[in-house]
Enzyme design. Structure first.
Site, mmCIF file in Angstrom:
data_model
loop_
_atom_site.group_PDB
_atom_site.id
_atom_site.type_symbol
_atom_site.label_atom_id
_atom_site.label_comp_id
_atom_site.label_asym_id
_atom_site.label_seq_id
_atom_site.Cartn_x
_atom_site.Cartn_y
_atom_site.Cartn_z
ATOM 1 N N LYS A 33 0.839 -1.202 0.000
ATOM 2 C CA LYS A 33 0.000 0.000 0.000
ATOM 3 C C LYS A 33 0.880 1.260 0.000
ATOM 4 C CE LYS A 33 -0.380 -0.357 5.037
ATOM 5 N NZ LYS A 33 -1.194 -0.874 6.150
ATOM 6 N N TYR A 36 15.724 30.392 8.928
ATOM 7 C CA TYR A 36 14.471 31.006 9.403
ATOM 8 C C TYR A 36 14.435 31.031 10.918
ATOM 9 C CZ TYR A 36 12.332 30.740 4.745
ATOM 10 O OH TYR A 36 12.023 30.893 3.429
HETATM 11 C C1 LIG Z 1 -0.483 -1.833 6.837
HETATM 12 C C2 LIG Z 1 -1.113 -3.107 7.224
HETATM 13 C C3 LIG Z 1 -0.346 -4.275 7.313
HETATM 14 C C4 LIG Z 1 1.173 -4.279 7.233
HETATM 15 O O1 LIG Z 1 1.661 -3.799 8.476
HETATM 16 P P1 LIG Z 1 3.236 -3.679 8.768
HETATM 17 O O2 LIG Z 1 3.287 -3.227 10.197
HETATM 18 O O3 LIG Z 1 3.753 -2.632 7.841
HETATM 19 O O4 LIG Z 1 3.848 -4.991 8.536
HETATM 20 C C5 LIG Z 1 -1.017 -5.472 7.531
HETATM 21 N N1 LIG Z 1 -2.365 -5.499 7.688
HETATM 22 C C6 LIG Z 1 -3.127 -4.395 7.641
HETATM 23 C C7 LIG Z 1 -4.597 -4.500 7.820
HETATM 24 C C8 LIG Z 1 -2.527 -3.160 7.423
HETATM 25 O O5 LIG Z 1 -3.281 -2.052 7.401
#
Ligand SMILES: *Cc1c(COP(=O)(O)O)cnc(C)c1O
Length: 371
Positions: free
Chosen positions: A46, A264
């Site tokens: 993702k 800044y």
């Molecule tokens: C993002 C996510 C994962 C992966 O999690 P990690 O901590 O990056 O391994 C797995 N399951 C769900 C439902 C997620 O949202």
């Protein structure tokens, strides 16, 4: 290697270079598979594969034998489908109203998270069941069937009739804390949910969950962050290989003597004769402004403190301790690499590595290795 869909600025024009080691991602995938014994290992890609480029990352993992992918948005699933016509692609954010026919036409699997979503999927598929997953909320209060809706299904299993249920899944809230009692509580609730809904395969653990032991593995693991080199076992040495390096280019070097201030808000006072290097990277590139006066980089292995506020496009470093001729325009400052890990950078910014990765900007020259 498959190119990412986002363009990468050519190196000679870029202010910073992001290195992404696809071979290390594949190595990490294999390490996770070994920890899972015979349990299948999916990959969570993702958010553009945690900022590292959906296409090259997913392709490298598919070549390494990964058959199951998870994305968050349907849009990411559609992008991935173009690349991987035959792999399973699960969409974690579920079935938004109006997206039903898009799921079907791209052969994407929605992770349904409520009775309402279940009904909509049943209605839209009619008499031809299409693959879907069920997300059970075991304690995150985020997505997934709440206990009340699970109880409704327990009383009336026909509510699931006509579903081609692939996975029943849940997500751990505290897996990175192996001592947390919440892990066992969620495990118990997930087992109860599986008794109510024993169809399909079960998927429970993220990266850290894999290291909580075989009880947590079920049929399919869903690691994300560990693939990208982040330590899934924060209190122990990192079993993963580093994946990312980031180097910013020096634009100018200034001599400074007191009284003088940097950047800044004049937040850094020059107290002795110094040299200040300005590098072509800033918060617009995903370097958190919270790192102002709190981090450092490396030039040729020499530590150079980050001084002054990080601005949108520029960051300043005290390079007084580097030998003459080293900190010069065109030279590279390591922000993430063997001397300064992604995790250190995240800690200095009071955040987590996930956020640093997924914020990595679009103005880098990206160099992919392997794949
Ligand atoms: C993002 C996510 C994962 C992966 O999690 P990690 O901590 O990056 O391994 C797995 N399951 C769900 C439902 C997620 O949202």
């Amino acid at each position: 290697m498959i190119k990412p869909s986002e363009p990468s600025i050519p190196e000679h024009l870029a202010g910073a270079v992001l290195g992404i080691n696809l071979d290390a991602i594949v190595g990490n995938y294999r390490t996770l598979c070994q920890n899972l014994d015979t349990v299948a290992c999916a990959a969570v890609v993702k958010a553009n594969a945690y900022g590292l480029g959906l296409e090259p990352v997913a392709m490298a993992l598919a070549k390494a034998g990964c058959e199951i992918f998870f994305v968050a948005h349907i849009d990411e699933g559609i992008r991935l489908r173009r690349l991987l016509p035959d792999h399973q692609i699960h969409v974690l954010n579920g079935l938004m109203t109006g997206s039903e026919s898009d799921f079907r036409s791209h052969c994407l699997i929605p992770v349904l998270g409520s009775l309402q979503e279940i009904r909509r999927w049943q209605q839209s598929c009619g008499s031809e069941p299409q693959p879907c997953d069920l997300h059970i909320d075991t304690g995150m209060l985020r997505l997934g069937l709440p206990p009340s809706e699970l109880a409704t299904i327990a009383n009336d299993p026909s509510l699931l009739s006509g579903l081609d249920l692939q996975l029943v899944l849940s997500h751990l809230a505290s897996a990175d804390d192996a001592a947390s009692v919440q892990n066992q509580q969620q495990l118990e609730l997930f087992r109860q949910a599986r008794q109510i809904i024993p169809t399909g395969r079960a998927s429970f653990c993220n990266s850290s969950g894999i290291f909580l032991g075989a009880d947590y593995h079920f049929d399919i693991a869903r690691p994300g962050v560990a693939l990208y080199g982040i330590n899934p076992t924060p209190t122990r040495p990192n079993p993963m290989q580093a994946v990312v390096t980031l180097h910013a280019r020096i634009l100018q070097v200034r001599e400074a003597s007191p009284p003088a201030h940097v950047g800044y808000g004049a937040s850094f006072a020059i107290c002795q004769p110094s040299r200040v290097a300005t590098a072509a990277i800033g918060y617009a590139d995903g370097i958190p402004r919270a790192l102002s006066n709190r981090s450092h980089g490396y030039i040729d292995g020499l530590k150079v403190p980050l001084i002054g506020r990080i601005s949108m496009d520029l960051t300043t470093f005290d390079v007084s301790n580097t030998p003459a001729g080293v900190a010069v325009p065109g030279q590279w400052i390591e922000l993430i690499g063997p001397n300064h890990s992604l995790e250190q950078l995240a800690q200095e910014a009071d955040t987590i590595s996930y956020e640093i990765l997924t914020s990595l900007g679009r103005r880098y020259h990206r160099v992919y290795k392997g794949g």
